[in-house]
Design a protein around this motif. Structure first.
Motif, PDB file in Angstrom:
ATOM      1  N   SER A 101       0.817  -1.207   0.000  1.00 24.40           N
ATOM      2  CA  SER A 101       0.000   0.000   0.000  1.00 24.40           C
ATOM      3  C   SER A 101       0.859   1.269   0.000  1.00 24.40           C
ATOM      4  O   SER A 101       0.396   2.353   0.332  1.00 24.40           O
ATOM      5  CB  SER A 101      -0.983   0.005   1.167  1.00 24.40           C
ATOM      6  N   ASP A 141     -11.269  16.395  -5.353  1.00 19.38           N
ATOM      7  CA  ASP A 141     -10.025  16.177  -4.599  1.00 19.38           C
ATOM      8  C   ASP A 141      -9.083  17.367  -4.671  1.00 19.38           C
ATOM      9  O   ASP A 141      -8.067  17.401  -3.970  1.00 19.38           O
ATOM     10  CB  ASP A 141      -9.282  14.964  -5.170  1.00 19.38           C
ATOM     11  N   ALA A 175      -0.280   5.083   0.092  1.00 21.56           N
ATOM     12  CA  ALA A 175      -1.414   5.087  -0.843  1.00 21.56           C
ATOM     13  C   ALA A 175      -2.719   5.408  -0.115  1.00 21.56           C
ATOM     14  O   ALA A 175      -3.628   6.009  -0.680  1.00 21.56           O
ATOM     15  CB  ALA A 175      -1.532   3.742  -1.538  1.00 21.56           C
ATOM     16  N   ASN A 176      -2.824   5.004   1.156  1.00 19.91           N
ATOM     17  CA  ASN A 176      -4.015   5.312   1.950  1.00 19.91           C
ATOM     18  C   ASN A 176      -3.689   6.418   2.933  1.00 19.91           C
ATOM     19  O   ASN A 176      -2.545   6.569   3.356  1.00 19.91           O
ATOM     20  CB  ASN A 176      -4.459   4.090   2.760  1.00 19.91           C
ATOM     21  N   ALA A 177      -4.709   7.150   3.299  1.00 22.26           N
ATOM     22  CA  ALA A 177      -4.514   8.136   4.361  1.00 22.26           C
ATOM     23  C   ALA A 177      -4.456   7.404   5.700  1.00 22.26           C
ATOM     24  O   ALA A 177      -5.002   6.308   5.845  1.00 22.26           O
ATOM     25  CB  ALA A 177      -5.672   9.125   4.346  1.00 22.26           C
ATOM     26  N   THR A 230      -3.194  10.791   1.718  1.00 23.21           N
ATOM     27  CA  THR A 230      -2.642   9.932   0.662  1.00 23.21           C
ATOM     28  C   THR A 230      -1.538  10.659  -0.074  1.00 23.21           C
ATOM     29  O   THR A 230      -1.483  11.885  -0.078  1.00 23.21           O
ATOM     30  CB  THR A 230      -3.729   9.579  -0.373  1.00 23.21           C
ATOM     31  N   GLU A 259      -6.569   3.307   8.758  1.00 18.27           N
ATOM     32  CA  GLU A 259      -6.323   3.777   7.397  1.00 18.27           C
ATOM     33  C   GLU A 259      -7.653   4.234   6.803  1.00 18.27           C
ATOM     34  O   GLU A 259      -8.714   3.752   7.212  1.00 18.27           O
ATOM     35  CB  GLU A 259      -5.732   2.658   6.538  1.00 18.27           C
ATOM     36  N   ASN A 300      -9.724   5.955   3.081  1.00 16.00           N
ATOM     37  CA  ASN A 300      -9.679   6.339   1.683  1.00 16.00           C
ATOM     38  C   ASN A 300     -10.973   7.020   1.295  1.00 16.00           C
ATOM     39  O   ASN A 300     -11.979   6.879   1.987  1.00 16.00           O
ATOM     40  CB  ASN A 300      -9.447   5.117   0.813  1.00 16.00           C
ATOM     41  N   THR A 301     -10.958   7.732   0.164  1.00 18.07           N
ATOM     42  CA  THR A 301     -12.176   8.464  -0.202  1.00 18.07           C
ATOM     43  C   THR A 301     -12.862   7.816  -1.399  1.00 18.07           C
ATOM     44  O   THR A 301     -12.239   7.119  -2.186  1.00 18.07           O
ATOM     45  CB  THR A 301     -11.860   9.914  -0.622  1.00 18.07           C
ATOM     46  N   HIS A 302     -14.140   8.039  -1.488  1.00 17.93           N
ATOM     47  CA  HIS A 302     -14.820   7.763  -2.749  1.00 17.93           C
ATOM     48  C   HIS A 302     -15.815   8.891  -2.987  1.00 17.93           C
ATOM     49  O   HIS A 302     -16.106   9.687  -2.095  1.00 17.93           O
ATOM     50  CB  HIS A 302     -15.473   6.381  -2.751  1.00 17.93           C
ATOM     51  N   TRP A 305     -15.243   9.872   3.195  1.00 20.54           N
ATOM     52  CA  TRP A 305     -14.171   9.011   3.680  1.00 20.54           C
ATOM     53  C   TRP A 305     -14.723   7.642   4.035  1.00 20.54           C
ATOM     54  O   TRP A 305     -15.809   7.526   4.597  1.00 20.54           O
ATOM     55  CB  TRP A 305     -13.513   9.615   4.911  1.00 20.54           C
TER      56      TRP A 305
END
Ligand SMILES: Nc1ncnc2c1ncn2[C@@H]1O[C@H](COP(=O)(O)OP(=O)(O)OP(=O)(O)O)[C@@H](O)[C@H]1O
Ligand SMILES: [Mg+2]
Lengths: 64, 588
Positions: A33, B353, B433-435, B455, B481, B483-485, B536
């Motif tokens: 990751s 973003d 890669a991830n927050a 990220t 961790e 991530n967004t969508h 998030w």
């Protein structure tokens, strides 16, 4: 960077939560990751990063 | 830097440094005054100095004076050559050199043939001096020598060294050729830095700037090219995530729109006259004045166009208003929007973003371009251009300023220090890669992700946040961790047939923009839009920690450090409290 103040609360500790030294390690960042990318060698913050990398110094050593 | 080739080295103690932006159309020189970057005006008073050389009777002219010679002395005037450095003739695009000295093949490189010598004195009148064939490297050397001369004169001491900006797609050979050309002009290149990053640095170096984590689009809109980069700006460090280069939707294309407009208007008034676009000299006059009119339309809502003896000895004067111009130039403006959109996608991002759009380059002064970009992004996105933000820096000055700042940062470095600091071993590092963040209880009890390390942050990285504990007592710091969508909520089915929402437009712009003839701005208000929001999603849990006995209305400080080997260290403590909870998470 200075500490960022976030106007959100922390949750209350769940009833019965216990851990040695109050810290429980559960996961970690996986190699998959993280992506190798190239930092632009520009600006004071990059130069501080380069200095730490070249002299194998940590953030806290750098702060002193 | 890894650029091979001839390079000049100057003792750090003897250096006088400047920053240079070196474009196909214009160049600028900048230096630092009391830690503030300032662009230097040359002898003619210009801060944007046309990248042009012209030879008349053995005298060399550069900048605006050389540009003016495009009308009377085009064949001995060399323009639009920067992109040819380090290139073979077969791989260059000579489109912009039609109205000046033509590039030609010269061994491995590109050259121009001009009469740069004066007729020898006392000799027979007819004896014309032989023309010279100058390689593009020689042309660059001569031009840089003039820039350095202007800077040295202004500073009252000889400039020895510079940081120069180059496009992100400037190859190794081009970099080496530029460094060698500078060395031949007696100029040490401390470092070549990329243009969008120089621009971002110019903003971040302002005293009032807050160093933060933000996702930026840098849109550099010049004369012959438009370059866009997505920059993940993380605590003052910059990573370019994606770039795009376009040679169609440019300042020159806007000049063309006005040239055609004024030529047609001229012919309407003078039906028997020759089309000014058909004689080189009239065309050159038309081009120079159209560009001036275009610039004036960035400042005012009306502008004059006036040329003496435009064609067949007929003078022509008229005016144009901004609205008319914007209608004529619409295809170009829309092309710029599509270009920007495409790079956002290429980086795997959504317009939601993007925190900031930094507009760079001469064409970025155009109010309509800034406004259109505003419509592409959510209202919360800052559009840093003169027309949309009063605190914006002059887009024509950003790169030179950034270069000057970088020059001052490294002016004490030995060449080996610079080499080592810019080496891939130091610059190429893992980016998360991830927050990484923590969890806060939302208003209705759900878990809300609070990002701490975003990220695309390079490691090692450290971030510290403070959260509140209104009730006091024992609290949980849960490190996760995230991530967004993009969540899309369709509007109620009060259906519209042919209206399309802004959101839908963003997705289908590539197909639709050509056919769609309503104006960008008009569509906005009338429609019920699909609601798009960035949400998030909480991923895997990394750790939990307890901070006990926090006083009422206390604050807890959480610090997360990710090391180069991806080990994470978490510390949490009550602000003002003595003991901290601390734990280490090895990379999984
Ligand atoms: N105030 C203005 N309003 C609109 N356009 C402008 C303005 N000032 C300059 N321009 C245009 O900007 C373009 C030049 O941009 P810039 O100075 O950034 O050059 P550059 O980086 O050398 O260009 P390139 O390398 O793309 O040829 C020209 O087309 C010029 O007409
Ligand atoms: Mg440019």
């Amino acid at each position: 960077m200075d500490a960022t103040v976030i106007s959100l609360p922390l949750p209350a500790l769940p009833e019965g939560w216990e851990a040695e030294k109050d810290f429980r390690a559960i996961g970690g960042i996986t190699k998959s990751s993280a992506t190798a990318r190239t930092l632009e060698p520009v600006g004071p913050h990059f130069l501080a990063h380069a200095r730490r990398a070249r002299h194998k110094r940590t953030f806290s050593e750098d702060d002193r | 830097m890894g650029d091979s080739g001839t390079r000049l080295a100057v003792d750090p103690n003897d250096r006088v440094t400047i920053g240079i932006s070196f474009g196909n159309s214009n160049s600028s020189i900048a230096h630092l005054v009391d830690d503030k970057a300032e662009v230097i005006a040359n002898e003619d008073g210009d801060r944007q100095i046309p990248t042009i050389l012209s030879y008349v009777d053995g005298d060399e002219y550069y900048g605006q004076q050389a540009k003016n010679f495009l009308v009377r002395n085009p064949t001995n005037t060399i323009a639009y050559f920067r992109d040819f450095l380090g290139k073979e003739f077969k791989s260059i695009d000579p489109t912009h050199n039609h109205a000046s000295a033509h590039p030609q093949e010269s061994g491995e490189t590109v050259a121009f043939t001009v009469k740069d010598k004066a007729a020898a004195e006392g000799e027979e009148e007819e004896e014309e001096p032989a023309p010279s064939t100058l390689t593009v490297s020689e042309v660059a050397t001569r031009y840089l020598r003039r820039l350095v001369g202007a800077a040295s004169e202004y500073l009252g001491k000889k400039v020895t060294s510079a940081v120069i900006t180059v496009p992100t797609n400037f190859g190794e050979k081009q970099r080496a050729a530029l460094i060698a050309a500078a060395a031949a002009a007696d100029l040490e290149v401390l470092q070549l830095i990329s243009e969008p990053v120089a621009a971002v640095l110019a903003y971040d170096a302002r005293p009032e700037a807050q160093i933060s984590d933000k996702m930026q689009v840098v849109a550099d809109l010049g004369g012959t090219r438009s370059d866009v980069a997505i920059v993940a700006s993380r605590g003052g460090m910059y990573t370019v995530l994606a770039t795009a280069h376009d040679y169609e939707f440019t300042g020159v294309a806007l000049d063309k729109v006005l040239m055609d407009h004024f030529a047609k208007e001229f012919l309407k008034k003078n039906p028997k006259a020759k089309d000014p676009r058909e004689t080189p000299r009239s065309l050159a006059k038309l081009r120079l004045e159209a560009e001036a009119t275009k610039r004036a339309l960035s400042r005012g809502t009306n502008a004059a166009f006036s040329v003496e003896s435009l064609s067949d000895g007929i003078d022509f004067a008229t005016t144009i208003n901004r609205l008319r111009y914007e209608t004529l130039a619409r295809t170009v403006f829309e092309g710029i929007n599509r270009l920007v959109e495409s790079v956002v996608k290429k980086a795997g991002l959504d317009v939601l973003d993007i925190d900031e759009v930094v507009l760079v380059g001469g064409t970025a002064h155009t109010p309509r371009i800034a406004a259109n970009l505003g419509f592409l992004f959510p209202q919360t996105t800052r559009i840093l251009a003169p027309a949309t933000d009063t605190s914006a820096i002059n887009p024509s000055e950003l790169q030179a300023r950034g270069a000057a700042l970088q020059a001052s940062l490294i002016c004490d470095y030995d060449p080996e220090d610079i080499e080592q600091s810019t080496h891939a071993a130091v610059t190429t590092v893992p980016h998360v890669a991830n927050a990484i963040g923590i969890v806060s209880p939302g208003p209705s009890g759900e878990e809300v992700f609070v990002p701490i390390i975003p990220t695309d942050t390079a490691v090692p990285a450290r971030r510290t946040v403070q959260l509140s504990v209104p009730a006091g007592g024992d609290v949980l710091v849960k490190v996760v961790e995230g991530n967004t969508h993009i969540k899309v909520t369709k509007p109620e089915p009060a259906a519209k047939e042919n209206g399309e929402s802004k959101a839908a437009k963003v997705e289908d712009a590539d197909e639709d923009a050509d056919e769609d003839d309503s104006d960008f701005s008009d569509e906005e208000e009338e429609e019920e839009e699909e609601k798009r929001e960035k949400v998030w999603k909480i991923g895997s849990t990394l750790a939990e920690a307890a901070v006990r006995g926090v006083k009422k209305d206390g604050k807890v400080e959480v610090s997360i450090t990710v090391y180069a080997d991806l080990t994470v260290v978490v510390t949490a403590r009550e602000l003002g409290g003595k003991s901290a909870v601390r734990g280490t998470l090895p990379s999984a």
